[in-house]
Motif scaffolding. Structure first.
Motif, PDB file in Angstrom:
ATOM      1  N   VAL A   1       0.858  -1.198   0.000  1.00  0.00           N
ATOM      2  CA  VAL A   1       0.000   0.000   0.000  1.00  0.00           C
ATOM      3  C   VAL A   1       0.892   1.246   0.000  1.00  0.00           C
ATOM      4  N   HIS A   2       1.962   1.226   0.812  1.00  0.00           N
ATOM      5  CA  HIS A   2       2.893   2.367   0.843  1.00  0.00           C
ATOM      6  C   HIS A   2       3.668   2.479  -0.469  1.00  0.00           C
ATOM      7  N   HIS A   3       4.024   1.323  -1.035  1.00  0.00           N
ATOM      8  CA  HIS A   3       4.840   1.342  -2.253  1.00  0.00           C
ATOM      9  C   HIS A   3       4.008   1.538  -3.521  1.00  0.00           C
TER      10      HIS A   3
ATOM     11  N   MET B   1      17.517  10.063  -0.908  1.00  0.00           N
ATOM     12  CA  MET B   1      17.816   8.640  -0.673  1.00  0.00           C
ATOM     13  C   MET B   1      16.524   7.816  -0.598  1.00  0.00           C
ATOM     14  N   HIS B   2      15.501   8.360   0.077  1.00  0.00           N
ATOM     15  CA  HIS B   2      14.258   7.588   0.228  1.00  0.00           C
ATOM     16  C   HIS B   2      13.512   7.450  -1.096  1.00  0.00           C
ATOM     17  N   LEU B   3      13.732   8.414  -2.014  1.00  0.00           N
ATOM     18  CA  LEU B   3      13.103   8.306  -3.333  1.00  0.00           C
ATOM     19  C   LEU B   3      13.525   6.988  -4.004  1.00  0.00           C
TER      20      LEU B   3
ATOM     21  N   ASN C   1      11.412  12.727   4.366  1.00  0.00           N
ATOM     22  CA  ASN C   1      11.855  11.688   3.431  1.00  0.00           C
ATOM     23  C   ASN C   1      10.965  11.617   2.196  1.00  0.00           C
ATOM     24  N   HIS C   2       9.665  11.922   2.376  1.00  0.00           N
ATOM     25  CA  HIS C   2       8.724  11.813   1.260  1.00  0.00           C
ATOM     26  C   HIS C   2       8.458  13.160   0.592  1.00  0.00           C
ATOM     27  N   ALA C   3       8.971  14.242   1.177  1.00  0.00           N
ATOM     28  CA  ALA C   3       8.614  15.587   0.703  1.00  0.00           C
ATOM     29  C   ALA C   3       9.241  15.909  -0.647  1.00  0.00           C
TER      30      ALA C   3
ATOM     31  N   HIS D   1      14.214   4.283  -2.463  1.00  0.00           N
ATOM     32  CA  HIS D   1      13.519   3.162  -1.811  1.00  0.00           C
ATOM     33  C   HIS D   1      12.205   2.874  -2.543  1.00  0.00           C
ATOM     34  N   HIS D   2      11.635   3.930  -3.155  1.00  0.00           N
ATOM     35  CA  HIS D   2      10.360   3.784  -3.868  1.00  0.00           C
ATOM     36  C   HIS D   2      10.549   3.499  -5.351  1.00  0.00           C
ATOM     37  N   ASP D   3      11.800   3.247  -5.772  1.00  0.00           N
ATOM     38  CA  ASP D   3      12.096   2.968  -7.176  1.00  0.00           C
ATOM     39  C   ASP D   3      11.342   1.714  -7.636  1.00  0.00           C
TER      40      ASP D   3
HETATM   41 ZN    ZN Z   1       8.306   5.724   1.883  1.00  0.00          ZN
END
Ligand code: ZN
Ligand code: ZN
Length: 259
Positions: free
Chosen positions: A118-120, A193-195, A173-175, A197-199
């Protein structure tokens, strides 16, 4: 200030910052799914946060009593007598490591991954995305936190400050903000960096950058992947078309799917 006041103040600050200094120019505030994600913010950031804070505090108090009666509470371990700043620092580092471990599990255990999808399913990153996750994640993350809370003896005040810092950092991290941390990026997580993680692709490994506040754990344990000057071509996960649209559809999906 209550957590709700902090949540509102932090959210307004990020709305303003993303309007004034956007990283990706032209990304609208009212992007597709924004209202649905506001629903996630209200549910996960307020309603469930209140419930789990109460349950965690109760479990931590019960666990402290149990450990004391069993003679397992080491006199050198509790940090209850430390100044607030030191308690916050100690509990932040320990709880961040616990959450890094849980985040690994969310990706590596198939039934947990079905909830974490759901988050991804995020395709456009902004601070609201921090709250787009299934409520089961709160159960898993928070239940892992009451034991360190009890073992360390961190005060409720310290746990509250860590919760507020965690919200600010998760939002960051998500902004849609271009925060360049320089060498500090080896210790602290950030939007660049967190971007990754959503690759959606498996460049650098199917899953990377599990950090919440600290990126240190990813650098230490070899799960960091961060081409600093590039962004992923697409966000999401392979096969994400399976995810229904809409708050209630997404909340029900992992449960009905398992059945
Ligand atoms: Zn995230
Ligand atoms: Zn993840």
């Amino acid at each position: 200030m209550s957590y709700l006041h902090w949540l509102i103040a932090i959210s307004l600050a990020f709305v303003l910052l993303e309007r004034l200094r956007p990283w990706r120019k032209g990304q609208p505030l009212l992007r597709p799914g924004f209202l649905r994600d506001l629903g996630f913010l209200a549910l996960n950031g307020h309603v469930l946060a209140l419930v789990t804070a109460g349950v965690n505090g109760w479990l931590a108090a019960e666990a402290t009593g149990l450990l004391q009666r069993a003679g397992l509470l080491l006199p050198a371990t509790p940090i209850a007598g430390w100044p607030l700043g030191a308690q916050v620092a100690a509990f932040l580092v320990v709880s961040d490591f616990v959450q890094w471990c849980v985040h690994n599990l969310l990706h590596r255990v198939p039934w947990l991954w079905s909830f974490h999808k759901v988050h991804h399913a995020i395709t456009t990153m902004d601070f609201v995305g921090n709250f787009r996750f299934h409520w089961m994640e709160i159960v898993v993350y928070k239940s892992a936190l009451w034991l360190p809370l009890a073992l360390l003896g961190a005060s409720g005040e310290a746990a509250f400050v860590v919760a507020v810092v965690g919200t600010i950092w998760g939002d960051l991290n998500h902004a849609n903000l271009d925060l360049r941390l320089g060498p500090l990026g080896y210790v602290l997580n950030g939007p660049r960096m967190h971007l990754w993680h959503h690759d959606q692709s498996d460049e650098g490994g199917a899953a990377k950058n599990y950090g919440i506040v600290l990126s240190l754990w990813d650098h230490l344990f070899g799960t960091a992947y961060w081409p600093r000057e590039r962004s992923p071509a697409a966000l999401g996960y392979p096969g994400m078309q399976e995810m229904p649209q809409g708050l209630f559809g997404e909340l029900a999906w992992p449960l009905t799917r398992r059945r």
